[in-house]
Enzyme design. Sequence first.
Site, mmCIF file in Angstrom:
data_model
loop_
_atom_site.group_PDB
_atom_site.id
_atom_site.type_symbol
_atom_site.label_atom_id
_atom_site.label_comp_id
_atom_site.label_asym_id
_atom_site.label_seq_id
_atom_site.Cartn_x
_atom_site.Cartn_y
_atom_site.Cartn_z
ATOM 1 N N HIS A 101 3.342 -8.367 -4.871
ATOM 2 C CA HIS A 101 3.661 -7.920 -3.516
ATOM 3 C C HIS A 101 3.622 -9.108 -2.561
ATOM 4 O O HIS A 101 2.544 -9.572 -2.188
ATOM 5 C CB HIS A 101 2.649 -6.858 -3.065
ATOM 6 C CG HIS A 101 2.836 -5.531 -3.708
ATOM 7 N ND1 HIS A 101 1.784 -4.703 -4.059
ATOM 8 C CD2 HIS A 101 3.956 -4.864 -4.065
ATOM 9 C CE1 HIS A 101 2.245 -3.597 -4.595
ATOM 10 N NE2 HIS A 101 3.577 -3.679 -4.616
ATOM 11 N N TYR A 148 -2.135 -10.028 -3.502
ATOM 12 C CA TYR A 148 -3.086 -9.961 -4.631
ATOM 13 C C TYR A 148 -2.761 -8.896 -5.677
ATOM 14 O O TYR A 148 -3.683 -8.323 -6.273
ATOM 15 C CB TYR A 148 -4.518 -9.718 -4.131
ATOM 16 C CG TYR A 148 -4.884 -10.404 -2.848
ATOM 17 C CD1 TYR A 148 -4.725 -11.781 -2.692
ATOM 18 C CD2 TYR A 148 -5.395 -9.689 -1.777
ATOM 19 C CE1 TYR A 148 -5.071 -12.413 -1.510
ATOM 20 C CE2 TYR A 148 -5.739 -10.316 -0.590
ATOM 21 C CZ TYR A 148 -5.575 -11.677 -0.457
ATOM 22 O OH TYR A 148 -5.911 -12.295 0.719
ATOM 23 N N HIS A 149 -1.493 -8.654 -5.986
ATOM 24 C CA HIS A 149 -1.168 -7.594 -6.940
ATOM 25 C C HIS A 149 -0.209 -8.061 -8.039
ATOM 26 O O HIS A 149 0.847 -7.454 -8.243
ATOM 27 C CB HIS A 149 -0.562 -6.394 -6.192
ATOM 28 C CG HIS A 149 -1.449 -5.815 -5.152
ATOM 29 N ND1 HIS A 149 -0.967 -5.200 -4.007
ATOM 30 C CD2 HIS A 149 -2.803 -5.753 -5.052
ATOM 31 C CE1 HIS A 149 -1.968 -4.784 -3.262
ATOM 32 N NE2 HIS A 149 -3.099 -5.120 -3.875
ATOM 33 N N PRO A 150 -0.530 -9.119 -8.791
ATOM 34 C CA PRO A 150 0.371 -9.567 -9.855
ATOM 35 C C PRO A 150 0.350 -8.611 -11.052
ATOM 36 O O PRO A 150 -0.704 -8.127 -11.457
ATOM 37 C CB PRO A 150 -0.194 -10.937 -10.238
ATOM 38 C CG PRO A 150 -1.664 -10.831 -9.923
ATOM 39 C CD PRO A 150 -1.740 -9.963 -8.696
#
Length: 529
Positions: free
Chosen positions: A291, A464-466
């Site tokens: 994101h 912070y959403h890999p």
Amino acid sequence: MTQYDYIVIGGGSGGSAVFGRLAVDGSRKVCLIEAGGRNNDMRVRTPGFMPFLRGSQNYRYKTVPQEGLNGRRGYQPRGRGLGGSSAINAMIYIRGNAWDYDNWAALGCEGWSYEDVLPWFRKAEANERGASDYHGAGGPLFVSDQRYTNPTSDAFVESAAALQLPRNHDFNDDTQAGFGIYQVTQRNGERWSASRAYVEPVRDQFNVDIRTRTLVDRLLVENGRVTGVVVRKGRRRETLTARRGVILSAGAFNSPQILMLSGIGPAAQLREHGIRVQVDSPSVGQNLQDHVDYVSSWQTESTVPIGDSLEGTARMLRAMVEHRRKRTGIMTTPYAEAGGFWTVMPDAPAPDVQWHFVPAMLEDHGRQKVKGHGFSLHVCVLRPESRGSVGLDSPDAADPPRIDPAFLSDERDLAVLRAGVRLSHRIASAPPLSDYEPQDRYPIELDDDAALDELIRNRADTVYHPVGTCRMGSDADSVVDPTLKARGVERLWIADASVMPRLVSGNTNAPSIMIGERCADFVLAAERS
């Protein structure tokens, strides 16, 4: 050589759930291997200390230079230690949109529609609001309403309502769109990480072995089967074997890294680093999605800032004493207290942007100190079209992987983010937020596409959403099948955000825990058969 029934690699959100479910009945010998520590001290348990968790609890990765971000290297914080990123995140409990999971099923992930996954979300959850068609009340993961919210967080929701953007009391029921105060993974005002939910309750059982500060060098692959792992602690190396299988749950960056170090991945890249090829799997490390986020920041003179109780030794001590005695007050804040979901592009099948409202001028992931008081409004692209990759820079497991999210490499993402930033400014200009007379820290002509695009490329980064680097699917190129079993080798499952074929429309902690719950069930089903 030490032998177990199952070895779980990684004590993060997915790994904690797998480990706890496999270990709980005592009938299997289960080992959990985690590179970091226990993460059970006061700093981790106290939500308000979240911005200060930058040492041993965080890998603090960096990306390669990003062309879409004007050549900047992005910052990629990842949790290190039991609980993984659930031990350092903002604790926001969001599952994503029902459309996401139905789309997974349509892409070939049979059994992963929203109707399929909802029971697993409910099984994991202990929501303080009680059980319902969408929520569970008896699970290990505590979900709570916030015990403290800053007045400006409430003002943000009201300003959105002034623009006819609806209020939403529950982003995880049948309607995601709208604006409101987030629920959080807390219990009695303390952080409730995946480790507290799943690992700590079984810690003292005779059948478990929890190895912290232990690094996995590689998987052992023999005759097409994963039989164990090689680990190191300090200078000492050890071989651990697994009679029934290994579950890899090291996250979207480290799971593909461990696969490649073990000879499972793109053959040419493995040979480049002198690694013997066990399985030529070109998709390992590909399909990275994240994101991309832009933060607008406003300075004010009249807000009730989140920093008011955290500035100065005396105020900090009072806040800590209140939290210690009552588990209430500002030290329970997740910082991103409020937010919302909305659709800004006409062809979107579901909300395509998400906001995180922070009642402080939080910039550059909190590493940049800004004097004065104000608020920040993050907006991110929920379903990015840009695709990046994770690779190796070194054959040493102690070295960080090569991370290239390829942010804003697809112009469609920039168009979505541009529209989201403009709506952020409209919300900040509406009362009651506008009553605080906010002063934009980065003023430009918002109607000027070129100027806004340049500002975004200069300041955007991850939220912070890999995910996606060990993609699940029914096709031969997928890394795992819909039962999370790795292709090309036996007795290996993967259970973390890396298996997501597409990024979910929201925060990824709750979906990662759901994936861990489902993986444990798949492993047990394979055991029975």
